[in-house]
Write a protein that holds these residues in place. Sequence first.
Motif, PDB file in Angstrom:
ATOM      1  N   HIS A  51       2.491  -1.785   8.249  1.00 31.31           N
ATOM      2  CA  HIS A  51       0.627  -1.467   9.102  1.00 31.31           C
ATOM      3  C   HIS A  51       0.721  -0.218   8.497  1.00 31.31           C
ATOM      4  N   THR A 101       0.846  -1.007   0.103  1.00 32.21           N
ATOM      5  CA  THR A 101       0.066   0.439   0.069  1.00 32.21           C
ATOM      6  C   THR A 101       0.663   1.329  -0.073  1.00 32.21           C
ATOM      7  N   GLU A 140      -8.239   4.434   7.810  1.00 32.32           N
ATOM      8  CA  GLU A 140      -6.944   4.453   7.030  1.00 32.32           C
ATOM      9  C   GLU A 140      -6.129   4.784   6.959  1.00 32.32           C
ATOM     10  N   MET A 190       3.619  -7.273   4.944  1.00 34.43           N
ATOM     11  CA  MET A 190       2.911  -6.154   4.224  1.00 34.43           C
ATOM     12  C   MET A 190       3.650  -4.636   5.620  1.00 34.43           C
ATOM     13  N   ALA A 210      -6.340   1.123   2.272  1.00 32.49           N
ATOM     14  CA  ALA A 210      -6.320  -0.128   2.701  1.00 32.49           C
ATOM     15  C   ALA A 210      -6.181  -0.956   1.657  1.00 32.49           C
ATOM     16  N   LEU A 211      -5.405  -2.377   2.457  1.00 36.42           N
ATOM     17  CA  LEU A 211      -5.260  -3.412   1.574  1.00 36.42           C
ATOM     18  C   LEU A 211      -7.206  -4.036   1.459  1.00 36.42           C
ATOM     19  N   ASN A 240      -2.922  -0.119   7.758  1.00 36.45           N
ATOM     20  CA  ASN A 240      -4.022  -1.232   7.470  1.00 36.45           C
ATOM     21  C   ASN A 240      -3.871  -2.207   8.802  1.00 36.45           C
ATOM     22  N   ASP A 241      -5.157  -3.178   7.987  1.00 33.52           N
ATOM     23  CA  ASP A 241      -5.946  -3.664   9.732  1.00 33.52           C
ATOM     24  C   ASP A 241      -5.575  -4.645   9.175  1.00 33.52           C
TER      25      ASP A 241
END
Length: 424
Positions: free
Chosen positions: A142, A89, A304, A140, A117-118, A151-152
């Motif tokens: 954060h 991202t 996000e 990934m 976000a993804l 990102n979650d």
Amino acid sequence: MTVSSGQTYLAIPGPSVIPEEVLRSMHRSAPNIYEGELIEITGSLIPDLNYVARSSGHVAIYIANGHGIWEAALSNTVSIGDHILVLATGRFAHGWAEMARKMGVEVDILDFGKDKALDIHILNEKLKSEPKTKYKAILMTHVDTSTSVKNDIASVRKKLDEIGCPALLAVDCIASLACDRFEMDEWGVDVMVAACQKGLMVPPGIGFVFFNDRAKERQKHLTNVSAYWDWEPRVNPKLYYEYFCGTAPTHHIYGLRTALDMIKREKIEKTWTRHEVLSRAIWAAIDRWSVEGNISLNVKNPLERSHAVTSIRLGEKKGTSLREWLQTKSGLTIGIGLGMSEPGDPYGDGFIRFGHMGHVNTQMVMALLGTVETGLRAIGYKHGKGALEAASEVLDARSKAVGKAFSNLSKSLFFPTLTLTHLS
Ligand SMILES: *Cc1c(COP(=O)(O)O)cnc(C)c1O
């Protein structure tokens, strides 16, 4: 007129502002590295680093910046020829991917763009289209510091478990640690990388690989682990020098000890809340600017957005002139737009970033916003009015506007524990 003499302010997304307390603790003559205080202090860092990361696992400390820590994490999780999947991202995820490629790892990238976000559904399809055991690790960020997208992480872990994908989940928290809520154990993160010069408020120089027992066990089966990056002796040192595979980063150890004391004093939940409130003030101001003219927040969905860095689209080629005005006329340094455009893009100069990580409070954020507004005026950039008022409404915890913003917020998955008590 130049009125820039006086206290300067580095508001870039790392290195961050260094607290006087941290500087003072580092200002000392060289300590004994064979016995005494330094050895004790080094050991005391581990539980407190785990406190900040909400982890009950292991922490290896390296003399390195973020890029070095990326390599450290890869060296202990993958071998030449292994496959990994990178969820991108922003620029930093691609940077980690490039490093893996140069180490001989086969890299697949899912690129989710630069302003959101993804997407867990796209990840789902990708994982289902590949053999379950193809990927040794999923990498990934954060928070990606170039885009300021957050990102979650928990949703990725949930998806991996649901599909039965045994890949290690490795997360870059270099920008977000001690700024945005992060739960290493609860979110099922196997490997996490961080560095000292952002939320941890220490000059660049040391970084960390956090890992759990699962990652520790997997590491033992790698065909080859470099002697220097091997995390095993660092978390299980028989002799003091093994912590760092050589001379200890003596002064950084003192600096980090003090920074961790500061975070413990504030309490990590309140550290997160402070970053959240300050971020909301910054977003509120930018939203007002954006009523007229072309400026806008890069990430549309507030859930996000990072609480450590904010990426801003100017929509005009004025990033350099704004930054130069701020730098030379006001003593304020803001971040360049990073990875937001390709070379040759006519709007390549249309991005800036504010760093608001670590040792930052209300008066600094108001100074940042007021000074940037002055700079926008000075370079003739059209913008809406009332930005400082909007920010001060957010920072005044009694105001109605904040009540509304925060009641929406507390319903969200990301910040269930938000309180404003620290502001009173
Ligand atoms: C800063 C940063 C890095 C790189 O750190 P360096 O110390 O500049 O090597 C990597 N990832 C993220 C998310 C960062 O914010």
